[in-house]
Each structure stands twice: as structure tokens, then as C-alpha cells.
Design a protein around this motif. Sequence first.
Motif, PDB file in Angstrom:
ATOM      1  N   UNK A   1      13.670   7.912  -7.955  1.00  0.00           N
ATOM      2  CA  UNK A   1      13.492   7.563  -6.549  1.00  0.00           C
ATOM      3  C   UNK A   1      14.849   7.253  -5.935  1.00  0.00           C
ATOM      4  N   UNK A   2      14.995   7.639  -4.659  1.00  0.00           N
ATOM      5  CA  UNK A   2      16.274   7.412  -4.000  1.00  0.00           C
ATOM      6  C   UNK A   2      16.069   7.281  -2.505  1.00  0.00           C
ATOM      7  N   UNK A   3      16.971   6.573  -1.851  1.00  0.00           N
ATOM      8  CA  UNK A   3      16.972   6.437  -0.392  1.00  0.00           C
ATOM      9  C   UNK A   3      18.166   7.212   0.149  1.00  0.00           C
ATOM     10  N   UNK A   4      17.925   8.095   1.111  1.00  0.00           N
ATOM     11  CA  UNK A   4      18.989   8.911   1.688  1.00  0.00           C
ATOM     12  C   UNK A   4      19.082   8.698   3.189  1.00  0.00           C
ATOM     13  N   UNK A   5      20.299   8.759   3.701  1.00  0.00           N
ATOM     14  CA  UNK A   5      20.487   8.858   5.141  1.00  0.00           C
ATOM     15  C   UNK A   5      20.063  10.260   5.578  1.00  0.00           C
ATOM     16  N   UNK A   6      19.591  10.377   6.810  1.00  0.00           N
ATOM     17  CA  UNK A   6      19.107  11.670   7.296  1.00  0.00           C
ATOM     18  C   UNK A   6      20.156  12.776   7.134  1.00  0.00           C
ATOM     19  N   UNK A   7      21.405  12.425   7.440  1.00  0.00           N
ATOM     20  CA  UNK A   7      22.449  13.457   7.425  1.00  0.00           C
ATOM     21  C   UNK A   7      22.858  13.873   6.011  1.00  0.00           C
ATOM     22  N   UNK A   8      22.308  13.208   4.994  1.00  0.00           N
ATOM     23  CA  UNK A   8      22.618  13.582   3.610  1.00  0.00           C
ATOM     24  C   UNK A   8      21.507  14.397   2.962  1.00  0.00           C
ATOM     25  N   UNK A   9      20.375  14.520   3.634  1.00  0.00           N
ATOM     26  CA  UNK A   9      19.206  15.126   2.997  1.00  0.00           C
ATOM     27  C   UNK A   9      19.420  16.593   2.640  1.00  0.00           C
ATOM     28  N   UNK A  10      19.889  17.390   3.576  1.00  0.00           N
ATOM     29  CA  UNK A  10      19.987  18.827   3.332  1.00  0.00           C
ATOM     30  C   UNK A  10      20.979  19.158   2.224  1.00  0.00           C
ATOM     31  N   UNK A  11      22.117  18.452   2.201  1.00  0.00           N
ATOM     32  CA  UNK A  11      23.080  18.685   1.119  1.00  0.00           C
ATOM     33  C   UNK A  11      22.476  18.324  -0.238  1.00  0.00           C
TER      34      UNK A  11
ATOM     35  N   UNK B   1      14.517  -7.573   8.090  1.00  0.00           N
ATOM     36  CA  UNK B   1      14.049  -7.560   6.712  1.00  0.00           C
ATOM     37  C   UNK B   1      13.108  -6.423   6.377  1.00  0.00           C
ATOM     38  N   UNK B   2      12.787  -5.573   7.343  1.00  0.00           N
ATOM     39  CA  UNK B   2      11.871  -4.457   7.099  1.00  0.00           C
ATOM     40  C   UNK B   2      12.669  -3.164   7.097  1.00  0.00           C
ATOM     41  N   UNK B   3      12.810  -2.576   5.912  1.00  0.00           N
ATOM     42  CA  UNK B   3      13.562  -1.332   5.736  1.00  0.00           C
ATOM     43  C   UNK B   3      12.823  -0.432   4.747  1.00  0.00           C
ATOM     44  N   UNK B   4      13.259   0.808   4.681  1.00  0.00           N
ATOM     45  CA  UNK B   4      12.703   1.716   3.673  1.00  0.00           C
ATOM     46  C   UNK B   4      13.014   1.235   2.258  1.00  0.00           C
ATOM     47  N   UNK B   5      14.159   0.592   2.093  1.00  0.00           N
ATOM     48  CA  UNK B   5      14.548   0.113   0.772  1.00  0.00           C
ATOM     49  C   UNK B   5      13.562  -0.925   0.239  1.00  0.00           C
TER      50      UNK B   5
ATOM     51  N   UNK C   1      10.803   1.084  -1.165  1.00  0.00           N
ATOM     52  CA  UNK C   1      11.266   1.842  -2.327  1.00  0.00           C
ATOM     53  C   UNK C   1      11.395   0.950  -3.554  1.00  0.00           C
ATOM     54  N   UNK C   2      11.855  -0.285  -3.367  1.00  0.00           N
ATOM     55  CA  UNK C   2      11.998  -1.214  -4.490  1.00  0.00           C
ATOM     56  C   UNK C   2      10.664  -1.515  -5.161  1.00  0.00           C
ATOM     57  N   UNK C   3       9.578  -1.403  -4.402  1.00  0.00           N
ATOM     58  CA  UNK C   3       8.253  -1.699  -4.935  1.00  0.00           C
ATOM     59  C   UNK C   3       7.585  -0.483  -5.576  1.00  0.00           C
TER      60      UNK C   3
ATOM     61  N   UNK D   1       0.820  -1.208   0.000  1.00  0.00           N
ATOM     62  CA  UNK D   1       0.000   0.000   0.000  1.00  0.00           C
ATOM     63  C   UNK D   1       0.859   1.265   0.000  1.00  0.00           C
ATOM     64  N   UNK D   2       1.953   1.253   0.771  1.00  0.00           N
ATOM     65  CA  UNK D   2       2.864   2.399   0.755  1.00  0.00           C
ATOM     66  C   UNK D   2       3.461   2.579  -0.643  1.00  0.00           C
ATOM     67  N   UNK D   3       3.902   1.482  -1.234  1.00  0.00           N
ATOM     68  CA  UNK D   3       4.513   1.566  -2.559  1.00  0.00           C
ATOM     69  C   UNK D   3       3.543   2.142  -3.580  1.00  0.00           C
ATOM     70  N   UNK D   4       2.276   1.725  -3.503  1.00  0.00           N
ATOM     71  CA  UNK D   4       1.271   2.224  -4.439  1.00  0.00           C
ATOM     72  C   UNK D   4       0.998   3.710  -4.209  1.00  0.00           C
ATOM     73  N   UNK D   5       0.851   4.114  -2.950  1.00  0.00           N
ATOM     74  CA  UNK D   5       0.518   5.508  -2.663  1.00  0.00           C
ATOM     75  C   UNK D   5       1.667   6.454  -2.998  1.00  0.00           C
TER      76      UNK D   5
END
Length: 509
Positions: free
Chosen positions: A447-457, A432-436, A439-441, A403-407
Motif C-alpha cells: 500500500x502506498x500514498x501518492x501525490x496526483x502528479x506522481x501517479x502516471x510515472x 487530522x483527516x487525510x488519506x494517510x 491508509x494506516x488502518x 469502514x474505508x480501511x476494511x473495504x
Amino acid sequence: MHDIMKAEEIQLENLKYIYFIGIGGIGMSALARWFVHNGKMVAGYDKTQTPLTQNLEKEGIKLSYEDNVDKIPEEIRTYPDETLVILTPAVPKSHSELLFFQRNGYTILKRAAVLGMLTRSFNTIAVAGTHGKTTTSTMIAHILKFGGINCTAFLGGISANFNSNLLINTKDSRKDVWAVVEADEFDRSFLHLSPTITVITSTDADHLDIYGEKKELEKSFAEFASQTKDEGLLYTQENISTSVKEAKPKNVKAYDYRALRGYGVPNLPVYSVAIKPDEEHENACRFDYIDNTLEIPTRISSLQLFMPGYHNVENMSVAIAVALKVGVNIDDIRDAVRTFRGVKRRFEYIFRSKQVVYIDDYAHHPTEISALLSSVKHLYPEKKITAIFQPHLFSRTRDFQEEFAQSLSLENENDELIMLNIYPARELPIEGITSQVVLDKVKAKNKTLLEDNALLDYLEQRIDNDEIEVLITLGAGDIDRFVKPIHTLLENKHHYYKQNGRRKSDRGF
């Protein structure tokens, strides 16, 4: 259960001190403010300092951010018989302060039990639902206040009109006071309430770590509906479970409500139609409200709401229905709807220029996310959307991966999804439960996965290259800590162009 006494056994007048374990929660902080207003000495613990806890400290509440018995104010450690300890369900049983209070005979209650105790002497309007309850309860409170109804309100968000999650009634007498309460289904907390008017906005599956399956969640909502007081009212969104609607007591009147994209269903008790963008304000909409529950069927035409989105018209529809029953007149309702400014982190505009818009939202359930992104796309159909999502809870991410992947699968190929890691809140990681995994779905090109400390840059580079048109941050975790820094990045870019001019090739700001 941590409760040592039942709430009905407590005499508030015998209490001098109130101590909160987990005071930084939105519901807990509203209770803390109520006790301060009513002359009690209030103190508390939370594990994290936030703008909300900082405001509580400014209001005179003593706070500690260390689980340490020695940090508890001396008065509270000295007078257990005059102290009430209130805790949130998320507090672990091993919490040292909680163990101290248990061993020394303190009166300990969960937040929900205290809320039930405080509202027992009021006429209570309780708003429940797996989503929509915060906005709807805030709308109701705003209209009642605007319409001169003596009310108090315990809200699950910060009202933009009042800059608070607590509204206080204006008279000492509680006889004619209405209380507006957000009724939380987590941990079955709402079963402490016995409302005069009950509103149920949605019963979508959620909190399956508590309920196991949707049927158990619906049973809990049905029990909540059945606790509506004699001669009371029950309002339910048309599409919620029939079993919930039928659980009401026989002498309680029940009405469905809905916002309709077409021009109405004549036999629906409460509905809104003719929903369209406001021609003069891009962040507003117009709609007509129809109420067939009154002695004389009523239509209020061309209401103006500065909170876009089909779902928000629906929330406002039931808020109007409740206000009419309580006694607010039509002219005041029209003005109250027009002046409603929303709830912090519910479709909240953080930055706007002619070229760039930044919206922050609390959406953390797939249904909420779909409604939000659909509304944004409707408002800005030609703009590129950049959505930053932080999943909330490992269990919710596990239960709603598809449902998250669809939305989150944005429609246009230019749109971009940025995902952050899961915010755990009260939970430990689940293997086995991650944001990735989500995201894969997701069916999206960018689309991309970022660490929190990389977001602002990452965002700064996108902003500098004029790649941001409509930016959205969404989630119920701590993603809101990025709101101010992102606003600063956008403001800096905006001021740069104001001072240095814009080249013809510049698209942004």
C-alpha cells in the motif's frame, strides 16, 4: 434556502432563458439538455472545464468558467422576468453571480425543485438510495425504451447505450409518458418528488455532514417513501430499514426485492437466483428472475447481463420488476437485459487484453467499494489486483475511516492499494483527516500514498515491468481525469509487444 419562488408558481411557457450555476454536475447537465430540447436559450457557469461541459458547449450552450457577472450573457442580464436561474446545493452563498441574481429579483430555484416541477405532469419512477440508484435508474430507462414505453429520463450518469444522461419522450403529449428520475438524498433533494413508482436501493449511512446520524437519514428516506402517489408502488431492497418500508401510504403496494446466492426464498416478492458467470463471456453473468407480485407468478430463466457483480444482478432485478408493472413484455425484457451496456464509470471496462484488464468505477462509499472489489476478485481470482482510490469529501472520510480501511483491505498479499489525496469538492479541509489516516488502518502488505502528479510515472514503471494484471481506478472526485492517460500507457505497451514480439519471460499484454 436560495429559492425566491416555489416551483409550482412558475409557468415554463413564460420563460425564454435558463441559467445554471454549477452546470457541469451530472444532474444539472441533464436539466440543461432538457431545456435546450424544449426551445429555451441555456447558458451557465462552472468552475472547471470537463469533457461533460465541453459536450454541452458543442450542443450550443454558452458556458463560462469564471465567477464574473460580466460573463453572463447579455440577454439574461437584460430580461430577469423571462429568466429562470437554477443552482446546485454546492454553490456558496458568496458566489458573485448568485448575489447578482438575488439582488435583481431573478427567479432562483435549486435543481431538485426544478426536477420536481418538470416531472409533476408525468408518471414518475424515482430511484433513491445511498448507492445503486444511478445504475438502477439507467437500467429501468433502458428497458422501458427498449420495450417501446414512451419515457423520458433524468439520469445521474452517462448511459453507455445512449451516450447521454438524458432521454427524451417521443411524443408531445405527456399523458402517457413515464419519467425515470434518479432521486438524490443529498440536501434532502428527493423530497421535491412525488413518484408513481418508488424504488429504494439502500439506506446505508452517508452524507452525515447533512444528516448528523443515520437515523436522520432514514427519517428522510421514510418521508420520501411516504410521498409515493396513491395507488402507486414501492420497491425496497430487503435489508433496508423497516421504518422506511412502513412509511408508505396505506394504499401503496410495497414489495421487497433481493438477489440471492442460494436458490431462493419462496415468499419473497421479487428475487433473482442461480447467479453464475457466463461460460462464453468473462464479463457477463447469468441469472433467473422470479416475480411473485404478478397475477401469475413468473420466472424468467437464464438472463444474460453484461455487467458483472452480485449487486448489479440485484439492481437489474428491481429494474425488471418495474418494467413488468409498466407493461414491457418478457421477450423485450430478456433482450433489453442482454443489450444493456451499463453506465460510464460504473464497472466500466477501459482496456482489456488477454493478460491485462483496466476497470474504472465511481465507487466512493465503503459498501460500494466492497461490492466492486468482491466482484473483481470473483471474476479474476488468480490475478493480481492494483486498486487506485481517491477518497471523496473530508467529512465522508472522517465519518467512515474504519469502514474505508476494511473495504480497501485487499485479500491477497500480491494485491496493491494506491491511495490519492482526498478530493474536497465543496468542503474545506478538516484537521487530522487525510488519506494517510485511512491508509494506516488498511490491512494490506502493498500500500502506498501518492501525490496526483506522481501517479502516471508510478504506473508507467509498473506497466513497463509487467506488474499490472487487473487495474482499477475508483472514486467520485476527479480521478476520472487519469482514465485516458492510463489507457494510453496500456495501449502503448500493447502496441510495443505487437510490433516487437514477446519474450518468453514476458507476462503482460
